[in-house]
Design a protein around this motif. Structure first.
Motif, PDB file in Angstrom:
ATOM      1  N   TRP A  53      24.314  83.502  75.891  1.00  0.00           N
ATOM      2  CA  TRP A  53      25.338  84.442  75.528  1.00  0.00           C
ATOM      3  C   TRP A  53      24.950  85.598  74.690  1.00  0.00           C
ATOM      4  O   TRP A  53      23.923  85.468  74.155  1.00  0.00           O
ATOM      5  CB  TRP A  53      26.370  83.567  74.751  1.00  0.00           C
ATOM      6  N   GLN A  54      25.569  86.711  75.069  1.00  0.00           N
ATOM      7  CA  GLN A  54      25.408  88.051  74.317  1.00  0.00           C
ATOM      8  C   GLN A  54      26.597  88.195  73.235  1.00  0.00           C
ATOM      9  O   GLN A  54      27.760  88.272  73.621  1.00  0.00           O
ATOM     10  CB  GLN A  54      25.192  88.961  75.209  1.00  0.00           C
ATOM     11  N   VAL A  55      26.191  88.509  72.110  1.00  0.00           N
ATOM     12  CA  VAL A  55      27.461  88.866  71.161  1.00  0.00           C
ATOM     13  C   VAL A  55      26.973  90.164  70.487  1.00  0.00           C
ATOM     14  O   VAL A  55      26.057  90.483  70.030  1.00  0.00           O
ATOM     15  CB  VAL A  55      27.504  87.836  69.971  1.00  0.00           C
ATOM     16  N   GLU A  56      27.915  91.113  70.260  1.00  0.00           N
ATOM     17  CA  GLU A  56      27.806  92.462  69.863  1.00  0.00           C
ATOM     18  C   GLU A  56      28.788  92.909  68.774  1.00  0.00           C
ATOM     19  O   GLU A  56      30.160  92.430  68.891  1.00  0.00           O
ATOM     20  CB  GLU A  56      27.935  93.626  71.168  1.00  0.00           C
ATOM     21  N   SER A 298      25.897  91.156  62.376  1.00  0.00           N
ATOM     22  CA  SER A 298      26.557  92.430  62.532  1.00  0.00           C
ATOM     23  C   SER A 298      25.392  93.486  61.670  1.00  0.00           C
ATOM     24  O   SER A 298      25.782  94.736  61.657  1.00  0.00           O
ATOM     25  CB  SER A 298      27.801  92.260  61.422  1.00  0.00           C
ATOM     26  N   GLN A 299      24.119  93.096  61.206  1.00  0.00           N
ATOM     27  CA  GLN A 299      23.352  93.772  60.566  1.00  0.00           C
ATOM     28  C   GLN A 299      22.102  94.141  61.312  1.00  0.00           C
ATOM     29  O   GLN A 299      21.459  95.375  61.104  1.00  0.00           O
ATOM     30  CB  GLN A 299      23.184  93.378  59.027  1.00  0.00           C
ATOM     31  N   GLY A 316      33.908  76.225  67.588  1.00  0.00           N
ATOM     32  CA  GLY A 316      32.763  76.395  68.123  1.00  0.00           C
ATOM     33  C   GLY A 316      32.355  77.712  67.655  1.00  0.00           C
ATOM     34  O   GLY A 316      33.040  78.812  67.217  1.00  0.00           O
ATOM     35  N   LEU A 317      31.052  77.838  67.614  1.00  0.00           N
ATOM     36  CA  LEU A 317      30.497  79.236  67.237  1.00  0.00           C
ATOM     37  C   LEU A 317      30.953  80.498  67.972  1.00  0.00           C
ATOM     38  O   LEU A 317      31.159  81.369  67.322  1.00  0.00           O
ATOM     39  CB  LEU A 317      28.901  79.201  67.191  1.00  0.00           C
ATOM     40  N   LEU A 318      31.155  80.467  69.165  1.00  0.00           N
ATOM     41  CA  LEU A 318      31.560  81.473  69.953  1.00  0.00           C
ATOM     42  C   LEU A 318      32.912  82.031  69.730  1.00  0.00           C
ATOM     43  O   LEU A 318      33.184  83.082  69.436  1.00  0.00           O
ATOM     44  CB  LEU A 318      31.457  81.267  71.335  1.00  0.00           C
ATOM     45  N   LEU A 319      33.842  81.203  69.449  1.00  0.00           N
ATOM     46  CA  LEU A 319      35.143  81.629  69.098  1.00  0.00           C
ATOM     47  C   LEU A 319      35.166  81.941  67.556  1.00  0.00           C
ATOM     48  O   LEU A 319      35.830  82.890  67.177  1.00  0.00           O
ATOM     49  CB  LEU A 319      36.231  80.658  69.280  1.00  0.00           C
ATOM     50  N   ARG A 323      36.383  85.681  66.259  1.00  0.00           N
ATOM     51  CA  ARG A 323      37.410  85.961  65.325  1.00  0.00           C
ATOM     52  C   ARG A 323      36.886  86.860  64.201  1.00  0.00           C
ATOM     53  O   ARG A 323      37.517  87.329  63.384  1.00  0.00           O
ATOM     54  CB  ARG A 323      37.664  84.536  64.580  1.00  0.00           C
ATOM     55  N   ARG A 324      35.450  86.876  64.136  1.00  0.00           N
ATOM     56  CA  ARG A 324      34.901  87.900  63.065  1.00  0.00           C
ATOM     57  C   ARG A 324      34.445  89.191  63.561  1.00  0.00           C
ATOM     58  O   ARG A 324      33.942  89.789  63.229  1.00  0.00           O
ATOM     59  CB  ARG A 324      33.615  86.967  62.394  1.00  0.00           C
ATOM     60  N   GLY A 325      35.265  89.499  64.911  1.00  0.00           N
ATOM     61  CA  GLY A 325      34.871  90.849  65.221  1.00  0.00           C
ATOM     62  C   GLY A 325      33.817  91.117  66.078  1.00  0.00           C
ATOM     63  O   GLY A 325      33.624  92.184  66.595  1.00  0.00           O
ATOM     64  N   PHE A 326      33.262  90.034  66.569  1.00  0.00           N
ATOM     65  CA  PHE A 326      32.409  90.086  67.659  1.00  0.00           C
ATOM     66  C   PHE A 326      32.994  90.219  69.147  1.00  0.00           C
ATOM     67  O   PHE A 326      33.747  89.323  69.526  1.00  0.00           O
ATOM     68  CB  PHE A 326      30.992  89.052  67.548  1.00  0.00           C
ATOM     69  N   THR A 327      32.151  90.909  69.954  1.00  0.00           N
ATOM     70  CA  THR A 327      32.443  90.924  71.433  1.00  0.00           C
ATOM     71  C   THR A 327      31.755  89.493  71.965  1.00  0.00           C
ATOM     72  O   THR A 327      30.360  89.791  71.775  1.00  0.00           O
ATOM     73  CB  THR A 327      32.283  92.034  72.044  1.00  0.00           C
TER      74      THR A 327
END
Length: 336
Positions: A53-56, A298-299, A316-319, A323-327
């Protein structure tokens, strides 16, 4: 409690694909209707499929890999896929680094009361002759002398026996799970490694139950049967098909099937045990990890490698990151 539940699901993805571990997948041997029901159930949870996965957030991109902790030859393809991603990050997070793993072993060495029965009856005496005789074949298969096993607290013995013999053979031959391979790639790239689990917290989690409770749960594990090899092929097949939520749903389905066959406990009690497992070993740890990962990712860009079953679901970590603003975006395992 924790060790009993780990017997049911074979530590959730503890598998290997070598001669002693090959065989048919129990999930794929189910009637088509049962497979469809389980797949439909798994599809209803958050992020049910995918291991890369990619999170941004804030224009910063990080990567998350769901792992299978023990050796498997197909890990080589995954490592080839993720190695170039390491050039795009500044740090790597894993469940526990080699340094902290060694620290945990030193802690056990210097505090034998954490894992040994240091007073009172041995485990043999506490379990009773019948349960001990049920345990003997598993000890023999693992190469562990019974006199040694009789000294261990149930949580530690359960941990030592949680991997089937075929997996232990791979480890003894020096083969590594993908977590350790990720750490090797990170070290080669001169990237700092950080543990998400804290040694003291992890030990407290594993060894928290009183000895009598440990013995009770250990006995339940024996009633189910220690050897999770019947499910190894299912776990590995679903993992490499990236059907991660289905791994857990099948494990619960199979646990109930074994429970009905052995009459080990009422179904409601098994459900309660499984809920405790997810609360303590998955949900609580995910929450603690998110407290670390959300600000860090985020940093600055990072690579995260954790057990695949920590990724999907409502906790889970992804959701949690979403919820903390990551895509959150799934990446293909095939090379780009």
């Amino acid at each position: 409690m924790i060790r009993f539940l780990s017997f049911l699901v074979t530590l959730l993805l503890a598998s290997s694909l070598h001669a002693a571990c090959t065989g048919p997948s129990q999930f794929h041997a189910l009637p088509a209707a049962d497979q469809a029901i389980l797949r439909d159930q798994a599809a209803k949870t958050a992020y049910p499929e995918g291991i890369l996965w990619q999170v941004e957030k804030n224009g910063i991109t990080s990567f998350i890999l769901g792992t299978m902790h023990f050796p498997h030859p197909d890990h080589a393809r995954t490592i080839a896929r993720i190695t170039p991603l390491m050039d795009r990050v500044d740090q790597v997070f894993v469940e526990i680094t080699k340094t902290d793993e060694l620290a945990m072993m030193r802690r056990l060495t210097t505090s034998p009361d954490l894992y040994l029965i240091t007073e009172g009856p041995s485990l043999l005496e506490r379990l009773g002759e019948k349960a001990w005789n049920d345990l003997k074949p598993r000890l023999q298969a693992s190469g562990m002398p019974p006199f040694m096993a009789a000294r261990y607290q149930p949580w530690f013995l359960g941990l030592a026996l949680s991997a089937p013999p075929c997996v232990l053979q791979d480890i003894k031959r020096g083969l590594k799970g993908i977590d350790k391979q990720v750490m090797e790639v990170a070290t080669a790239a001169d990237l700092p490694l950080t543990s998400l689990d804290k040694v003291d917290t992890l030990l407290a989690l594993l060894a928290s139950d009183p000895i009598d409770k440990q013995v009770e749960d250990f006995r339940k594990g024996l009633a189910f049967g220690f050897d999770g090899s019947n499910n190894i092929e299912t776990m590995q097949a679903l993992y490499f098909d990236e059907e991660i939520a289905l791994v857990w749903d099948f494990a619960v389905f199979d646990a109930h099937a074994k429970n009905r066959a052995t009459d080990a406990m009422p179904a409601a009690e098994l459900d309660a045990e499984l809920a405790t497992f997810t609360d303590r070993l998955v949900t609580a740890r995910n929450g603690a990890w998110l407290d670390t990962l959300a600000p860090a990712l985020s940093q600055s860009p990072a690579f995260v490698a954790v057990g695949a079953l920590h990724l999907p679901g409502p906790d889970g970590l992804l959701l949690g990151l979403e919820r903390r603003g990551f895509t959150v975006s799934r990446l293909p395992l095939a090379a780009e």
